[in-house]
Design a protein around this motif. Structure first.
Motif, PDB file in Angstrom:
ATOM      1  N   LYS A  11      -2.341 -13.868   1.163  1.00 35.15           N
ATOM      2  CA  LYS A  11      -1.394 -13.858   0.138  1.00 35.15           C
ATOM      3  C   LYS A  11      -1.954 -13.384  -1.268  1.00 35.15           C
ATOM      4  O   LYS A  11      -2.914 -13.773  -1.685  1.00 35.15           O
ATOM      5  N   GLU A  27       2.902  -2.697  -6.179  1.00 31.30           N
ATOM      6  CA  GLU A  27       2.799  -2.163  -4.875  1.00 31.30           C
ATOM      7  C   GLU A  27       1.257  -2.515  -4.708  1.00 31.30           C
ATOM      8  O   GLU A  27       0.356  -2.052  -5.469  1.00 31.30           O
ATOM      9  N   GLU A  41      -1.760  -0.987   5.291  1.00 30.77           N
ATOM     10  CA  GLU A  41      -0.505  -1.688   5.091  1.00 30.77           C
ATOM     11  C   GLU A  41      -0.317  -1.559   3.687  1.00 30.77           C
ATOM     12  O   GLU A  41      -1.151  -1.612   2.615  1.00 30.77           O
ATOM     13  N   THR A  42       0.990  -1.579   3.216  1.00 26.31           N
ATOM     14  CA  THR A  42       1.621  -1.585   1.852  1.00 26.31           C
ATOM     15  C   THR A  42       2.541  -2.707   1.783  1.00 26.31           C
ATOM     16  O   THR A  42       3.488  -2.659   2.519  1.00 26.31           O
ATOM     17  N   VAL A  43       2.470  -3.440   0.627  1.00 21.86           N
ATOM     18  CA  VAL A  43       3.411  -4.483   0.375  1.00 21.86           C
ATOM     19  C   VAL A  43       3.812  -4.646  -1.165  1.00 21.86           C
ATOM     20  O   VAL A  43       3.169  -4.074  -1.890  1.00 21.86           O
ATOM     21  N   THR A  44       4.783  -5.245  -1.293  1.00 22.07           N
ATOM     22  CA  THR A  44       5.241  -5.458  -2.729  1.00 22.07           C
ATOM     23  C   THR A  44       5.520  -6.909  -3.364  1.00 22.07           C
ATOM     24  O   THR A  44       5.827  -7.623  -2.331  1.00 22.07           O
ATOM     25  N   THR A  51       2.852 -11.636  -2.847  1.00 25.38           N
ATOM     26  CA  THR A  51       3.471 -11.091  -1.668  1.00 25.38           C
ATOM     27  C   THR A  51       3.762 -12.152  -0.242  1.00 25.38           C
ATOM     28  O   THR A  51       3.500 -13.112  -0.613  1.00 25.38           O
ATOM     29  N   GLU A  52       4.394 -11.539   0.597  1.00 31.16           N
ATOM     30  CA  GLU A  52       4.470 -12.404   1.724  1.00 31.16           C
ATOM     31  C   GLU A  52       2.933 -12.697   2.329  1.00 31.16           C
ATOM     32  O   GLU A  52       1.842 -11.888   1.824  1.00 31.16           O
ATOM     33  N   ILE A  54       0.373 -11.803   4.580  1.00 24.80           N
ATOM     34  CA  ILE A  54       0.046 -10.629   5.325  1.00 24.80           C
ATOM     35  C   ILE A  54      -0.929 -11.270   6.581  1.00 24.80           C
ATOM     36  O   ILE A  54      -2.146 -11.596   6.231  1.00 24.80           O
TER      37      ILE A  54
END
Length: 413
Positions: A11, A27, A41-44, A51-52, A54
């Motif tokens: 996280k 991002e 992977e790309t997260v926001t 982030t959630e 991962i």
């Protein structure tokens, strides 16, 4: 994105470096350290700057349970971009199987039309890579030594000033780090969070006692330096700027951060030196690997510590915690509680909610109702505490820490 059978969780939590405010819509591109251009992977981030969880591939858990030639963690890179902030790159984020990693990130607001490339490089874990062994010192400092004792009692400091190098290296920077964050960082560098709970607790107690001895004796200030402790393992404990921390370690530190180790009739915390017990042996100190095996055999944290430091030691608690508005009331606050402590709690939650709106506002009425419990649950969720809606010891002091952070930042601008 995980592709194998062995995975760990990550996280990412992002805040504004100049303001204690979460950065939403940042991002993050994630890549393996060996292949930085291949984004897996790309997260926001959400409104809390998080982030959630991962899922990422990691080596088998057993690699961290015994010393071996197999690296027990995978290493990842993070590239972080957000509107109005300088780009941030972090390399060497360490992920263990079946373990929750938390990566705190502070972003610097952009002040120019171009970004300054200033990556954070997280070095190898001390149990994996060879670092300089600790130079032995006396367990109890005497007033006749250069580091003269000047404090009259053991105090949990608000801030640790970490000199990121050897004591005599005048080019090394100093970092001002909240005490609990310092302990979490060191523990995440010095022991594997995958170990049994008793081993984690024993090592964290040793790390805290070591640190508080440096604070109590004003060891480096007594020698003319302007810092509390160094990051050099020959002199102190390993601390790395930007280090990933681990949920198991974080929660134990929050639970027992005011504790340290004592001997009868000795006022100062013990200077609890230790070594890995594999590359370096230390007959009169704690062996980190040895502590893990003792925990496997069922010994408790204090039994492990007495095995190494002798049966006379005991766990002590500092009476004073610097920088907090008020001490823990001595009992949990929950639905049905009332009084001044609830009023204080509600005021602090409302101030924190100005920076973290997801917490929500509560009525400052001194009555711990469902709305207050919901706000506490939201706070616990954001700051990686067990989500109970009950204000226990660790939740009380975490709220105090964040409250102090947001109010001091506000006063300085």
């Amino acid at each position: 994105m995980a592709n194998g059978n062995n995975t760990g969780k990550l996280k990412i939590q992002i805040t504004n470096q100049d303001l204690y405010i979460p950065v939403s819509k940042a991002e993050i591109e994630i890549s393996l350290q060996g292949s930085p251009d291949e984004v897996i992977e790309t997260v926001t981030t959400d409104e809390n700057g998080e982030t959630e969880n991962i899922e990422l591939d990691a080596p088998p858990l057993e690699y961290s349970m015994t010393p071996s030639d197999n690296q027990p963690y995978a290493e990842y890179n993070l590239k972080i971009t957000a509107a109005g902030f300088e780009e941030r790159v972090i390399t060497g984020v360490q992920i263990f199987e079946a373990n929750q990693a938390i990566q705190p990130v502070e972003l610097t607001p952009s002040v120019t039309s171009f970004d300054v490339y200033n990556p954070i490089v997280i070095g190898a874990h001390t149990l994996w890579e060879q670092y300089p062994p600790k130079i032995a010192e006396d367990e109890i400092k005497t007033e006749a030594e250069t580091g003269e004792i000047v404090l009259s009692r053991v105090v949990i400091p608000e801030t640790i000033v970490v000199h990121d190098g050897a004591p005599t290296d005048s080019t090394a920077p100093n970092y001002y780090v909240p005490y609990k964050d310092y302990i979490k960082n060191v523990a995440s560098n010095e022991i594997y969070a995958t170990w049994p709970d008793a081993a984690l607790r024993a090592n964290i107690l040793a790390i805290m006692s070591f640190t508080l001895n440096r604070v109590y004796t004003e060891w480096y200030r007594g020698k003319g330096y302007d810092f509390t402790i160094t990051s050099n393992t020959a002199f102190d404990q390993k601390w790395i700027y930007g280090k990933t921390i681990y949920e198991e370690i974080s929660q134990i530190v929050d639970e027992q951060f005011a504790n340290y180790l004592s001997r009868p009739n000795v006022s100062q915390p013990l200077f609890t030196q230790y070594c890995d017990g594999k590359r370096v042996s230390c007959p009169n100190w704690m062996s980190q690997w040895g502590s893990k095996y003792l925990a496997d055999d069922g010994l408790s944290a204090i039994e492990i510590l007495r095995y190494y430091y002798g049966n006379s030691i005991f766990i002590n608690t500092a009476e004073t915690i610097a920088g907090i508005p008020s001490s823990f009331p001595g009992y949990n606050l929950t639905i049905g509680s009332s009084g001044d402590k609830v009023v204080q709690l509600q005021r602090q939650l409302n101030r924190i909610a100005e920076n973290y709106p997801a917490i929500g506002n509560v009525s400052v009425d001194g009555i711990y109702g469902q709305n207050t419990a919901n706000a506490v649950s939201s706070f616990q969720r954001i700051f990686n505490l067990p989500v109970t809606g009950v204000v226990d010891y660790r939740t009380w002091y975490k709220i105090s820490q964040i409250y102090v952070g947001v109010t001091k930042i506000a006063e300085s601008i």
